[in-house]
Each structure stands twice: as C-alpha cells, then as structure tokens.
Motif scaffolding. Structure first.
Motif, short mmCIF file in Angstrom:
data_model
loop_
_atom_site.label_atom_id
_atom_site.label_comp_id
_atom_site.label_asym_id
_atom_site.label_seq_id
_atom_site.Cartn_x
_atom_site.Cartn_y
_atom_site.Cartn_z
N PHE A 15 0.86 -1.18 0.00
CA PHE A 15 0.00 0.00 0.00
C PHE A 15 0.90 1.24 0.00
N GLY A 16 0.62 2.18 -0.90
CA GLY A 16 1.28 3.48 -0.87
C GLY A 16 0.32 4.50 -0.28
N ILE A 17 0.70 5.11 0.82
CA ILE A 17 -0.21 6.00 1.56
C ILE A 17 0.24 7.45 1.42
N THR A 18 -0.67 8.32 0.99
CA THR A 18 -0.39 9.75 0.91
C THR A 18 -1.62 10.54 1.31
N ALA A 19 -1.39 11.69 1.94
CA ALA A 19 -2.50 12.57 2.28
C ALA A 19 -3.00 13.33 1.06
N GLY A 20 -2.19 13.35 0.00
CA GLY A 20 -2.54 14.11 -1.19
C GLY A 20 -1.55 15.23 -1.45
N ASN A 21 -1.93 16.17 -2.27
CA ASN A 21 -1.05 17.27 -2.65
C ASN A 21 -0.79 18.26 -1.52
N MET A 22 -1.60 18.22 -0.48
CA MET A 22 -1.45 19.13 0.66
C MET A 22 -1.40 18.33 1.96
N ASP A 23 -0.77 18.91 2.96
CA ASP A 23 -0.88 18.39 4.32
C ASP A 23 -2.35 18.42 4.72
N SER A 24 -2.85 17.35 5.27
CA SER A 24 -4.28 17.26 5.54
C SER A 24 -4.75 18.29 6.56
N MET A 25 -3.89 18.68 7.49
CA MET A 25 -4.29 19.68 8.48
C MET A 25 -4.38 21.07 7.84
N VAL A 26 -3.48 21.39 6.94
CA VAL A 26 -3.57 22.65 6.21
C VAL A 26 -4.80 22.64 5.31
#
Length: 465
Positions: free
Chosen positions: A95-106
């Motif tokens: 599994f490759g895990i990423t929050a996406g193009n932005m930090d999820s908290m931002v």
C-alpha cells in the motif's frame, strides 16, 4: 554527487504485457475490464483521483505502470472502518499512503484553526472528505484491512513530518509520523527513483524489513549496522570519519519535546544535511527505537524528468466523478510544469525541504510537446496556457556553475544573505522558452501563475517582448 541509475533502466515487471490503462482503476469492475486478478500496488490518497501530472498519485501510479506494475487507486476512502480499503482486494506488493497534494491539516483548517467548509481537491469542492492527519489514519486502516501487506508512506505530509516536529495544530512537538502510522518505510522528497527500486525489490521477494539502503527513505530500527560511525551532535568532534558511512545522532524526541534549544539544534542539523552530494544519514531516538533517515535522493536528470511528465496521462478526473467539479483540477488543467525545487532556502516554506534546493529542469523540447498535448487533447482549451512554471518558475535551468562545488556546498540558501558568486542567474533561456511557447500554433497567451523570485537575479533585467 553520487551516480544514480537511470530511473527507467530497470527491467520491466511481468505485468507490463497488460499494457496501459486509460485511467488507473478505482474499482474491481475496472480491474476486471483490464484483466487483472489483483493490483501489485494500491495508492491510498486524500485527494480525488485526477490523472494529471500535477497530482502526485497520478505521477506515482503512471510511473509504476510504466515499470510494468498493476496500480490501483483508492481515493478519499471512508476511514471509519477498514472496509473501503478492501475494495480492490489485497495488493501483491504494498500500500502506498499519501494525504494528497497538501498536508491534511492545512487542507482542513484555516490558520486560526477554524474548520474549512470546502476542499479544492474533492468532487464538488466538498469539505470533510478526509480525516485529520490523513497519513496516520489511512496507514492504520490499511493495516487493519490486510495485516501482512507492507505500508509505504509518501507525499508532502509524510515528507515534512519524518522526524520529531512542531505541530501547529496541537501546539506541541509530535513524534515522527513513522511511529504513529506504524508504517514500514517512508519515502521523502522527490521519491520516484526510490519508489521504483523499492517496487522491483519487493517483486523479487525481498523483505521490506531488509531494504535499508535506499536514498530518500526513512525507517525505524533498533541498533546500528556494522561499518557505520556514529556522531553525537551534542558532543565536540575531533575526527573526520568517512561521510558515506557516518550517521549523525540528533537529540532524541523526548529531549526536543522538553527543551526548545535542543529542538532548534536538531532542526539546524536536519537542514544542514540536505545536499545530496554530501549529506550524511541521520538518526533520532524515539523511545527504544531510532528513526533512521538515509541521505536525500539524487535529483532527476532532465531526460528522466521529461519521461515522468510525458507518461500517458489522460489529464482528466476519473470517470466515476461524472460532471462534478474538482476546483484544483480546473485551476491547473491548462498548466505545464517545467521544473522542481528551490534554492531560496526560506525557513517558512516547505519547497526546499521537500523537493530540495538543486533545481531539476525539463528540456525545452519536452515542455513544448506538452503544450501541444494540452492544446490538442484537453477539452475546453481556448488557447491560453494558465501557467508555465513550477515551485519557483524563474529558476528553470538556474543552478551552480560547478558540479564539484555544488556537491560540496553546505549553504542553506543560494540567495541569502547575498546571491552566491557560483550561482548561474541567466534568465535568457527561460525568456526564449516563453517566446517559443507563445509562438506555437493555437497558443494565444502564456501566463505565469507560479511563484517568481525577484532576488534570483544579480542585475536588473530589461526585456523587450
């Protein structure tokens, strides 16, 4: 700088015979149409899946596909249980895990910690489709779904949280994200080369616990391998051991959490060891284990970067979204990336820390080919390229005049407090690129919407358009 194998020099995995998917599958029905019984890699992301090179999951997915791996996407899963993480079945590799193009908290909160009502990376701009600290949550749910499958972290949220770090949202120092996510390995920065090698080695049945030599990776360990010399950063040094087999011990998580001065010392050392030409490995204790950071990745060559951006992207959101608007895609669908990195070294910015200060530039020919691709294949194109740039658009093809000096340099910024005398600052190739782009048939206007550094020039430049 150390030599690195060409990004595309690896022998393709067996699944390459299955060809290229119109879009990477997000459901078992799409896998069936492709004739797949399983995915080799499943990417879990906090963004909607847009098959465009401005979206990280698309670059990583298409790159692995070009290496012959079957790649599936789980975009914005329901994180309340592990069920949605099982929709594509068990991946054969990881599994490759990423929050996406932005930090999820931002992405989810304003600067005064108020919850945002929208999300530019979601269908319809709808907010609330990803959790706080998405990397941690997704990794834990993926582990629940398939306990024995390796978990690989990547993307900007993981990259910037790879050691003990100050967290604005909780106003405290948090542990490395590796510890909280309980992941097997973290890939930071420009991770293409490390990711491709990792996938091939796992396909050869190497244990992920034994893969400890990839640049641009971080992992948890106990003890130190033989042949390494450890330097305690808090002690004076009288010897100069071999840099290639030296590790720098940062103040431990428990220390930096309790003492702001030790936090500052750890942060300074962390930033000093960012030049791929001379960086040493770093370790930081978290309880009875160490977070081990290998030196940063070797920058991609222009040829490699060209091939990454010329992979067969559809340049469209996944068909399952129908007519739903994805604001982030609408903003960049007519844009073309020309470079990566920034040598500004600003402490308030994540670009240098994430992508490095050595500029990676695409070739002029590749950029012009992509502009023609946008013109010919993107629905709704009106002749206006919305952005021809990157993290710092006018740093395209800028860099140190001497590779030997660049490899030995320890400066954190090439422009502060003064522009380095070894920095090439000729903007004429960039101006010529703009002119050629504007002269292409069907192109009415070329805009620059990316950041520009006005301090990247040693003298005033007058341009006649």
């Amino acid at each position: 700088m150390p030599a690195a194998p060409d990004l595309f020099s690896y022998r393709k995995h067996w699944a390459h015979k299955l060809g290229t998917a119109p879009q990477l599958p997000m459901s078992r029905a799409e896998m069936d149409l492709l004739g797949w019984d399983a995915c080799d890699v499943i990417i879990v992301t906090g963004d909607a899946y847009v098959d465009h090179p401005s979206f990280g999951m698309a670059i990583i997915g298409r790159l692995l596909e070009a290496q012959g791996f079957r790649v599936g996407i789980i975009a914005q899963p329901d994180w309340q249980s592990a069920t949605d993480f099982q929709r594509l079945g068990r991946p054969t590799l990881f599994f490759g895990i990423t929050a996406g193009n932005m930090d999820s908290m931002v992405n989810r909160y304003t600067a005064d910690r108020r919850l945002r009502g929208d999300d530019a990376y979601s269908p319809g701009g709808e907010g609330g489709r990803r959790p706080d600290r998405a990397v941690i949550v997704y990794a834990q749910r993926a582990r629940e779904a398939y306990k024995e499958v390796p978990i690989v972290l990547g993307g900007i949220e993981a990259s910037l949280r790879r050691i003990a770090h100050y967290d604005y949202w909780s106003d405290q120092v948090r542990r490395s994200i590796l510890v909280d996510a309980k992941a097997d390995i973290l890939l930071y920065g420009n991770a293409e080369r490390a990711l491709v090698e990792l996938a091939h080695r796992l396909a050869k049945r190497e244990s992920i616990a034994s893969i400890r030599d990839l640049r641009g990776t971080a992992f948890l360990s106990r003890g130190r391998p033989g042949g390494w010399t450890e330097i305690d950063a808090s002690q004076p040094q009288t010897e100069r051991p071999d840099r290639a087999h030296t590790i720098i011990r940062l103040p431990a998580y428990e220390q930096v959490k309790a003492d702001p001065l030790l936090y500052a010392q750890a942060s300074r050392l962390f930033h000093l060891e960012t030049n791929p030409g001379n960086a040493r490995a770093l370790v930081q204790a978290h309880g009875d284990r160490d977070v081990w950071l290998n030196p940063p990745p070797i920058p991609l060559t222009s040829t490699e970067l060209d091939r990454v951006y010329e992979l067969p992207y559809s340049r469209q959101p996944h068909a399952s979204y129908g007519e739903a608007r994805i604001p982030a895609w609408e903003m960049i669908r007519f844009s073309v990336a020309i470079m990566r990195g920034c040598f500004g070294g600003c402490t308030f910015c994540s670009i240098t820390e994430h992508e490095g200060r050595i500029i990676q530039s695409r070739s002029e020919a590749s950029i012009l080919r992509e502009i023609e691709e946008v013109r010919d294949r993107t629905p709704g194109f009106t002749g206006v390229i919305s952005d021809l740039g990157g993290p710092t658009a006018n740093m395209w093809r800028l860099g140190c005049r001497d590779p030997a000096i660049e490899s030995a340099c320890r400066r954190l910024s090439c422009v502060f407090p003064d522009i380095c005398k070894n920095l090439g600052t000729d903007h004429n190739p960039l101006i010529q690129l703009y002119r050629q782009a504007r002269a292409l048939p069907g192109i009415k206007r070329v805009l620059i919407a990316s950041g520009l550094r006005y301090d990247a020039r040693k003298r005033t430049l007058t341009v006649t358009w």
